[in-house]
Design a protein around this motif. Structure first.
Motif, PDB file in Angstrom:
ATOM      1  N   VAL A 105      79.337  32.993  59.766  1.00  0.00           N
ATOM      2  CA  VAL A 105      78.640  34.245  59.469  1.00  0.00           C
ATOM      3  C   VAL A 105      78.430  35.076  60.734  1.00  0.00           C
ATOM      4  CG1 VAL A 105      76.521  35.247  58.543  1.00  0.00           C
ATOM      5  CG2 VAL A 105      77.615  33.342  57.363  1.00  0.00           C
ATOM      6  N   PRO A 106      77.896  34.494  61.835  1.00  0.00           N
ATOM      7  CA  PRO A 106      77.742  35.321  63.038  1.00  0.00           C
ATOM      8  C   PRO A 106      79.067  35.880  63.564  1.00  0.00           C
ATOM      9  CG  PRO A 106      76.498  33.292  63.270  1.00  0.00           C
ATOM     10  CD  PRO A 106      77.307  33.171  62.021  1.00  0.00           C
ATOM     11  N   LEU A 107      80.138  35.086  63.459  1.00  0.00           N
ATOM     12  CA  LEU A 107      81.440  35.547  63.921  1.00  0.00           C
ATOM     13  C   LEU A 107      81.951  36.701  63.063  1.00  0.00           C
ATOM     14  CD1 LEU A 107      83.644  34.971  66.007  1.00  0.00           C
ATOM     15  CD2 LEU A 107      84.632  33.348  64.402  1.00  0.00           C
ATOM     16  N   ALA A 108      81.809  36.584  61.746  1.00  0.00           N
ATOM     17  CA  ALA A 108      82.234  37.669  60.857  1.00  0.00           C
ATOM     18  C   ALA A 108      81.424  38.938  61.113  1.00  0.00           C
ATOM     19  CB  ALA A 108      82.093  37.232  59.402  1.00  0.00           C
ATOM     20  N   ILE A 109      80.118  38.779  61.334  1.00  0.00           N
ATOM     21  CA  ILE A 109      79.272  39.945  61.624  1.00  0.00           C
ATOM     22  C   ILE A 109      79.709  40.590  62.934  1.00  0.00           C
ATOM     23  CG2 ILE A 109      76.928  40.638  62.274  1.00  0.00           C
ATOM     24  CD1 ILE A 109      75.926  38.565  60.209  1.00  0.00           C
ATOM     25  N   GLU A 110      79.997  39.782  63.939  1.00  0.00           N
ATOM     26  CA  GLU A 110      80.404  40.332  65.245  1.00  0.00           C
ATOM     27  C   GLU A 110      81.738  41.060  65.139  1.00  0.00           C
ATOM     28  OE1 GLU A 110      80.007  41.497  69.006  1.00  0.00           O
ATOM     29  OE2 GLU A 110      78.497  40.420  67.880  1.00  0.00           O
ATOM     30  N   ILE A 111      82.680  40.506  64.399  1.00  0.00           N
ATOM     31  CA  ILE A 111      83.984  41.167  64.248  1.00  0.00           C
ATOM     32  C   ILE A 111      83.827  42.493  63.513  1.00  0.00           C
ATOM     33  CG2 ILE A 111      86.221  40.996  63.094  1.00  0.00           C
ATOM     34  CD1 ILE A 111      86.149  37.987  63.786  1.00  0.00           C
ATOM     35  N   MET A 112      83.010  42.502  62.464  1.00  0.00           N
ATOM     36  CA  MET A 112      82.790  43.752  61.728  1.00  0.00           C
ATOM     37  C   MET A 112      82.046  44.766  62.589  1.00  0.00           C
ATOM     38  SD  MET A 112      84.291  43.590  58.849  1.00  0.00           S
ATOM     39  CE  MET A 112      83.565  44.881  57.869  1.00  0.00           C
ATOM     40  N   SER A 113      81.126  44.322  63.443  1.00  0.00           N
ATOM     41  CA  SER A 113      80.391  45.244  64.331  1.00  0.00           C
ATOM     42  C   SER A 113      81.339  45.837  65.372  1.00  0.00           C
ATOM     43  CB  SER A 113      79.271  44.561  65.072  1.00  0.00           C
ATOM     44  OG  SER A 113      78.539  43.717  64.287  1.00  0.00           O
ATOM     45  N   SER A 115      84.414  46.466  65.027  1.00  0.00           N
ATOM     46  CA  SER A 115      85.298  47.455  64.427  1.00  0.00           C
ATOM     47  C   SER A 115      84.551  48.704  64.013  1.00  0.00           C
ATOM     48  CB  SER A 115      86.010  46.858  63.213  1.00  0.00           C
ATOM     49  OG  SER A 115      85.102  46.693  62.143  1.00  0.00           O
ATOM     50  N   GLY A 116      83.235  48.708  64.193  1.00  0.00           N
ATOM     51  CA  GLY A 116      82.448  49.884  63.819  1.00  0.00           C
ATOM     52  C   GLY A 116      81.972  49.851  62.394  1.00  0.00           C
ATOM     53  N   SER A 117      82.188  48.735  61.691  1.00  0.00           N
ATOM     54  CA  SER A 117      81.817  48.649  60.284  1.00  0.00           C
ATOM     55  C   SER A 117      80.566  47.834  60.048  1.00  0.00           C
ATOM     56  CB  SER A 117      82.949  48.014  59.473  1.00  0.00           C
ATOM     57  OG  SER A 117      84.108  48.773  59.580  1.00  0.00           O
ATOM     58  N   GLY A 118      80.157  47.064  61.032  1.00  0.00           N
ATOM     59  CA  GLY A 118      79.031  46.139  60.818  1.00  0.00           C
ATOM     60  C   GLY A 118      77.702  46.819  60.942  1.00  0.00           C
ATOM     61  N   GLY A 119      76.687  46.117  60.391  1.00  0.00           N
ATOM     62  CA  GLY A 119      75.364  46.693  60.434  1.00  0.00           C
ATOM     63  C   GLY A 119      74.450  45.928  61.297  1.00  0.00           C
TER      64      GLY A 119
END
Length: 119
Positions: A105-113, A115-119
């Motif tokens: 979960v932290p890795l997915a959140i970091e990757i999405m962040s 790319s400019g898509s994460g919150g």
């Protein structure tokens, strides 16, 4: 043909141009923005429950993996050194699997962040 390539190049330049605000997803071609992820109404609780179940399953598999590695090393101690070696070789894979499960979960959140898509 060359005018089509020139037009395609200008469209790509517009899409890939840096945002005046410094944020990714400046609207680009057709005004399409890059919004952050948002769970549908009522689904975030269910998603968190599924993720917690998957983490529990990963924990169970990791514990079983260590037990199997230990058993293989114990049984392979005498006259079956290959089995002991296989058990020892399984330990890093078990650690890697548990680490990936813990960091999913932290890795997915970091990757999405990133790319400019994460919150």
């Amino acid at each position: 043909m060359s005018s089509l390539l020139v037009h395609l190049g200008s469209v790509l330049a517009d899409v890939l141009a840096p945002s005046p605000t410094g944020r990714p997803g400046n609207g680009g071609y057709g005004g399409l923005n890059n919004p952050p992820p948002q769970a549908p109404d009522g689904l975030s609780v269910i998603a968190e429950q599924w993720i917690s179940w998957a983490k529990w399953g990963c924990l169970l598999c990791g514990a079983l993996g260590f037990l199997v590695c230990g058993a293989m090393m114990t049984v392979g101690r005498r006259n079956r050194s290959h089995l002991a070696g296989e058990g020892a070789a399984g330990i890093p894979w078990t650690i890697a699997g548990l680490s990936l499960g813990a960091l999913a979960v932290p890795l997915a959140i970091e990757i999405m962040s990133a790319s400019g898509s994460g919150g």
